[in-house]
Design a protein around this motif. Structure first.
Motif, PDB file in Angstrom:
ATOM      1  N   TRP A  27       4.661   1.372   5.746  1.00  0.00           N
ATOM      2  CA  TRP A  27       4.564   0.433   4.630  1.00  0.00           C
ATOM      3  C   TRP A  27       5.435  -0.794   4.870  1.00  0.00           C
ATOM      4  O   TRP A  27       4.992  -1.935   4.671  1.00  0.00           O
ATOM      5  CB  TRP A  27       4.978   1.130   3.330  1.00  0.00           C
ATOM      6  CG  TRP A  27       5.328   0.194   2.193  1.00  0.00           C
ATOM      7  CD1 TRP A  27       6.578  -0.161   1.780  1.00  0.00           C
ATOM      8  CD2 TRP A  27       4.418  -0.518   1.355  1.00  0.00           C
ATOM      9  NE1 TRP A  27       6.504  -1.036   0.720  1.00  0.00           N
ATOM     10  CE2 TRP A  27       5.191  -1.276   0.442  1.00  0.00           C
ATOM     11  CE3 TRP A  27       3.029  -0.583   1.278  1.00  0.00           C
ATOM     12  CZ2 TRP A  27       4.618  -2.087  -0.531  1.00  0.00           C
ATOM     13  CZ3 TRP A  27       2.457  -1.396   0.313  1.00  0.00           C
ATOM     14  CH2 TRP A  27       3.246  -2.131  -0.571  1.00  0.00           C
ATOM     15  N   LYS A  70       3.893  -3.112   7.425  1.00  0.00           N
ATOM     16  CA  LYS A  70       2.762  -3.853   6.863  1.00  0.00           C
ATOM     17  C   LYS A  70       3.241  -4.976   5.954  1.00  0.00           C
ATOM     18  O   LYS A  70       2.781  -6.116   6.071  1.00  0.00           O
ATOM     19  CB  LYS A  70       1.869  -2.879   6.074  1.00  0.00           C
ATOM     20  CG  LYS A  70       0.889  -3.530   5.116  1.00  0.00           C
ATOM     21  CD  LYS A  70      -0.137  -4.403   5.811  1.00  0.00           C
ATOM     22  CE  LYS A  70      -1.079  -5.043   4.803  1.00  0.00           C
ATOM     23  NZ  LYS A  70      -2.096  -5.891   5.440  1.00  0.00           N
ATOM     24  N   TYR A  82       0.226  -8.908   0.875  1.00  0.00           N
ATOM     25  CA  TYR A  82      -1.033  -8.720   0.151  1.00  0.00           C
ATOM     26  C   TYR A  82      -1.327  -9.915  -0.745  1.00  0.00           C
ATOM     27  O   TYR A  82      -0.425 -10.631  -1.182  1.00  0.00           O
ATOM     28  CB  TYR A  82      -0.970  -7.445  -0.686  1.00  0.00           C
ATOM     29  CG  TYR A  82      -1.025  -6.192   0.154  1.00  0.00           C
ATOM     30  CD1 TYR A  82      -2.244  -5.690   0.600  1.00  0.00           C
ATOM     31  CD2 TYR A  82       0.145  -5.534   0.535  1.00  0.00           C
ATOM     32  CE1 TYR A  82      -2.310  -4.557   1.376  1.00  0.00           C
ATOM     33  CE2 TYR A  82       0.084  -4.391   1.321  1.00  0.00           C
ATOM     34  CZ  TYR A  82      -1.139  -3.913   1.745  1.00  0.00           C
ATOM     35  OH  TYR A  82      -1.201  -2.794   2.533  1.00  0.00           O
ATOM     36  N   THR A 112      -2.243  -6.886  -5.931  1.00  0.00           N
ATOM     37  CA  THR A 112      -2.137  -5.436  -6.090  1.00  0.00           C
ATOM     38  C   THR A 112      -2.251  -5.037  -7.553  1.00  0.00           C
ATOM     39  O   THR A 112      -1.799  -5.753  -8.445  1.00  0.00           O
ATOM     40  CB  THR A 112      -0.798  -4.911  -5.516  1.00  0.00           C
ATOM     41  OG1 THR A 112      -0.753  -3.498  -5.673  1.00  0.00           O
ATOM     42  CG2 THR A 112       0.387  -5.518  -6.238  1.00  0.00           C
ATOM     43  N   LEU A 170      -4.865  -4.053  -2.639  1.00  0.00           N
ATOM     44  CA  LEU A 170      -3.922  -2.938  -2.640  1.00  0.00           C
ATOM     45  C   LEU A 170      -3.915  -2.292  -4.020  1.00  0.00           C
ATOM     46  O   LEU A 170      -3.883  -2.985  -5.033  1.00  0.00           O
ATOM     47  CB  LEU A 170      -2.506  -3.427  -2.297  1.00  0.00           C
ATOM     48  CG  LEU A 170      -1.362  -2.412  -2.427  1.00  0.00           C
ATOM     49  CD1 LEU A 170      -1.491  -1.307  -1.394  1.00  0.00           C
ATOM     50  CD2 LEU A 170      -0.002  -3.117  -2.292  1.00  0.00           C
ATOM     51  N   ASP A 221      -6.317  -0.769   0.806  1.00  0.00           N
ATOM     52  CA  ASP A 221      -5.071  -0.051   1.064  1.00  0.00           C
ATOM     53  C   ASP A 221      -4.555   0.580  -0.231  1.00  0.00           C
ATOM     54  O   ASP A 221      -4.731   0.016  -1.324  1.00  0.00           O
ATOM     55  CB  ASP A 221      -4.007  -0.999   1.618  1.00  0.00           C
ATOM     56  CG  ASP A 221      -4.307  -1.463   3.033  1.00  0.00           C
ATOM     57  OD1 ASP A 221      -5.389  -1.125   3.558  1.00  0.00           O
ATOM     58  OD2 ASP A 221      -3.452  -2.164   3.618  1.00  0.00           O
ATOM     59  N   SER A 222      -3.899   1.723  -0.096  1.00  0.00           N
ATOM     60  CA  SER A 222      -3.364   2.401  -1.274  1.00  0.00           C
ATOM     61  C   SER A 222      -1.964   2.930  -0.999  1.00  0.00           C
ATOM     62  O   SER A 222      -1.586   3.182   0.147  1.00  0.00           O
ATOM     63  CB  SER A 222      -4.277   3.555  -1.701  1.00  0.00           C
ATOM     64  OG  SER A 222      -4.328   4.559  -0.698  1.00  0.00           O
ATOM     65  N   TYR A 233       1.448   5.874   2.013  1.00  0.00           N
ATOM     66  CA  TYR A 233       0.759   4.602   2.202  1.00  0.00           C
ATOM     67  C   TYR A 233      -0.422   4.831   3.127  1.00  0.00           C
ATOM     68  O   TYR A 233      -0.274   5.338   4.233  1.00  0.00           O
ATOM     69  CB  TYR A 233       1.718   3.568   2.797  1.00  0.00           C
ATOM     70  CG  TYR A 233       1.026   2.334   3.333  1.00  0.00           C
ATOM     71  CD1 TYR A 233       0.291   1.510   2.475  1.00  0.00           C
ATOM     72  CD2 TYR A 233       1.094   2.003   4.678  1.00  0.00           C
ATOM     73  CE1 TYR A 233      -0.361   0.385   2.968  1.00  0.00           C
ATOM     74  CE2 TYR A 233       0.466   0.875   5.169  1.00  0.00           C
ATOM     75  CZ  TYR A 233      -0.259   0.074   4.317  1.00  0.00           C
ATOM     76  OH  TYR A 233      -0.911  -1.037   4.793  1.00  0.00           O
ATOM     77  N   PRO A 289      -3.480   2.770   4.767  1.00  0.00           N
ATOM     78  CA  PRO A 289      -4.237   1.541   4.997  1.00  0.00           C
ATOM     79  C   PRO A 289      -5.702   1.863   5.225  1.00  0.00           C
ATOM     80  O   PRO A 289      -6.055   2.965   5.661  1.00  0.00           O
ATOM     81  CB  PRO A 289      -3.595   0.982   6.280  1.00  0.00           C
ATOM     82  CG  PRO A 289      -3.018   2.177   6.974  1.00  0.00           C
ATOM     83  CD  PRO A 289      -2.642   3.154   5.901  1.00  0.00           C
ATOM     84  N   VAL A 290      -6.561   0.929   4.898  1.00  0.00           N
ATOM     85  CA  VAL A 290      -7.996   1.113   5.138  1.00  0.00           C
ATOM     86  C   VAL A 290      -8.232   1.155   6.636  1.00  0.00           C
ATOM     87  O   VAL A 290      -7.781   0.264   7.378  1.00  0.00           O
ATOM     88  CB  VAL A 290      -8.812  -0.022   4.502  1.00  0.00           C
ATOM     89  CG1 VAL A 290     -10.293   0.147   4.858  1.00  0.00           C
ATOM     90  CG2 VAL A 290      -8.647  -0.006   2.992  1.00  0.00           C
ATOM     91  N   SER A 291      -8.916   2.189   7.073  1.00  0.00           N
ATOM     92  CA  SER A 291      -9.137   2.335   8.524  1.00  0.00           C
ATOM     93  C   SER A 291     -10.304   1.457   8.975  1.00  0.00           C
ATOM     94  O   SER A 291     -11.138   1.050   8.189  1.00  0.00           O
ATOM     95  CB  SER A 291      -9.430   3.792   8.846  1.00  0.00           C
ATOM     96  OG  SER A 291     -10.514   4.278   8.101  1.00  0.00           O
TER      97      SER A 291
END
Length: 357
Positions: free
Chosen positions: A193, A196, A202, A205, A305, A326-327, A353, A355-357
């Motif tokens: 996290w 990033k 971001y 969020t 996010l 991302d979450s 955390y 992230p979108v792959s």
């Protein structure tokens, strides 16, 4: 109101989404434990009702009536668990909150929340100064994250915590930090996290917040403030209706106004609408992402996010939820049974955390 509820557009696959983590229909052991646990929680409210509602001379009697309604439901569910569909920790807690509101407890924890908010704001200037004095960005984010997690200890719905809070009036944020699990945490992606957040801030969020008092004022606000410093638009989303000591939409707006008097960053963000308060449409301490406030869903479309904070929103519900963006899920496991069922110990930490792959 249900007609104004929409499915969160950030869910990866709404057709596969199940908000509830624990299966109370098919698992008899889970059902037996949680029935007993929740019954005890609702019963314990009876002795606090008068103190929490000093302006209501019938508070204790009303609390007893609500308990008997809850117990009657539990008794029926022992014989036929299908009469509440779905049957989950979430729906049982929602039933209890509805009964409280139907019986003239418009906000059963209002006085307690106000008291805890006032106390937390006496420490807020020191807390943000303490964070700003940390020059190392990685250490700063670690301190901020620990503040959110420690703040999440202040939950009157968790017996392990209420025992501590009732025994010690000196229990504060630092004591909570000393109580929760030390790193490495049970789920610990803090370093990912931090990398990033340092490299690619971001745009926007959505943060689903939890408790009033220390949790929100000393935990979430410094976290949101740090995101605002990166020019990230922050949407703080809280309950539409009261539930336990969770902060409501009205209280959230009041807290933001108060915080703005202590902090230029928050004041400027509110004025420019870089910081926004939105209600989530929920009337219990958990979170069903298929029943969100319609206006919030519109804003969700712009987010890259989503953050879920607290056991109700990130563990009892949405522990396995997957998102298009991302979450980040943050919570302390304050129930020993639940912690062990996940392979952890009481007061273990989830900082996950994804992230979108």
């Amino acid at each position: 109101m249900e007609s104004n509820k929409k499915v969160c557009p950030l869910l990866k696959d709404p057709s596969k989404y199940n908000p509830d983590t624990v299966d109370l229909i098919n698992d008899l052991n889970e059902r037996s434990f949680w029935f007993k646990c929740l019954l005890e929680m609702v019963k314990n409210f009876i002795k606090r009702a008068g103190i929490l509602n000093p302006d209501n001379p019938e508070a204790k009697q009303i609390a007893e009536k609500c308990f008997h309604s809850f117990k009657s439901l539990i008794d029926q569910l022992h014989h036929d668990p299908t009469i509440l569909n779905p049957l989950s920790i979430r729906t049982l807690l929602e039933f209890n909150e509805r009964k409280l509101r139907e019986n003239n407890f418009k906000d059963a924890w209002l006085h307690q929340k106000h008291k805890e908010n006032e106390m937390a704001f006496t420490q807020f200037p020191h807390r943000i100064k303490q964070i700003d004095n940390i020059l190392d960005e990685s250490l700063k984010w670690e301190q901020i994250a620990k503040g959110v997690l420690a703040g999440n200890m202040f939950d009157w719905g968790a017996k392990a915590v209420t025992d501590i809070l009732e025994e010690s009036k000196e229990f504060g944020l630092q004591q909570a930090m000393d109580t929760i699990q030390s790193r490495p945490w049970f789920k610990d992606t803090l370093d990912k996290w931090v990398f990033k957040i340092q490299t690619t801030p971001y745009k926007m969020t959505i943060i689903f917040v939890d408790n009033a008092g220390v949790d929100f004022v000393l935990g979430i606000l410094p976290f949101a403030r740090e995101l605002l410093k990166q020019k990230t638009k922050v949407v703080l989303s809280s309950n539409s209706s009261p539930a336990l000591n969770d902060i409501t939409h009205i209280e959230l707006k009041q807290c933001l106004e108060k915080a703005s008097k202590h902090c230029q960053i928050i004041r400027d963000a509110l004025n420019s609408e870089l910081l926004i308060a939105m209600e989530n449409g929920q009337d219990g301490p958990c979170l069903d992402l298929t029943k969100l406030d319609e206006d919030l869903c519109q804003l969700c479309n712009e987010a890259d996010l989503v953050i879920l904070e607290g056991m109700g929103r990130a563990v009892h519900t949405n522990l396995y939820a997957e998102f298009k963006v991302d979450s980040l899920k943050m919570a302390v496991l304050k129930n020993e049974w639940l912690a062990k069922s996940l392979g952890a110990e009481q007061f273990s930490v989830i900082f996950e955390y994804v992230p979108v792959s």
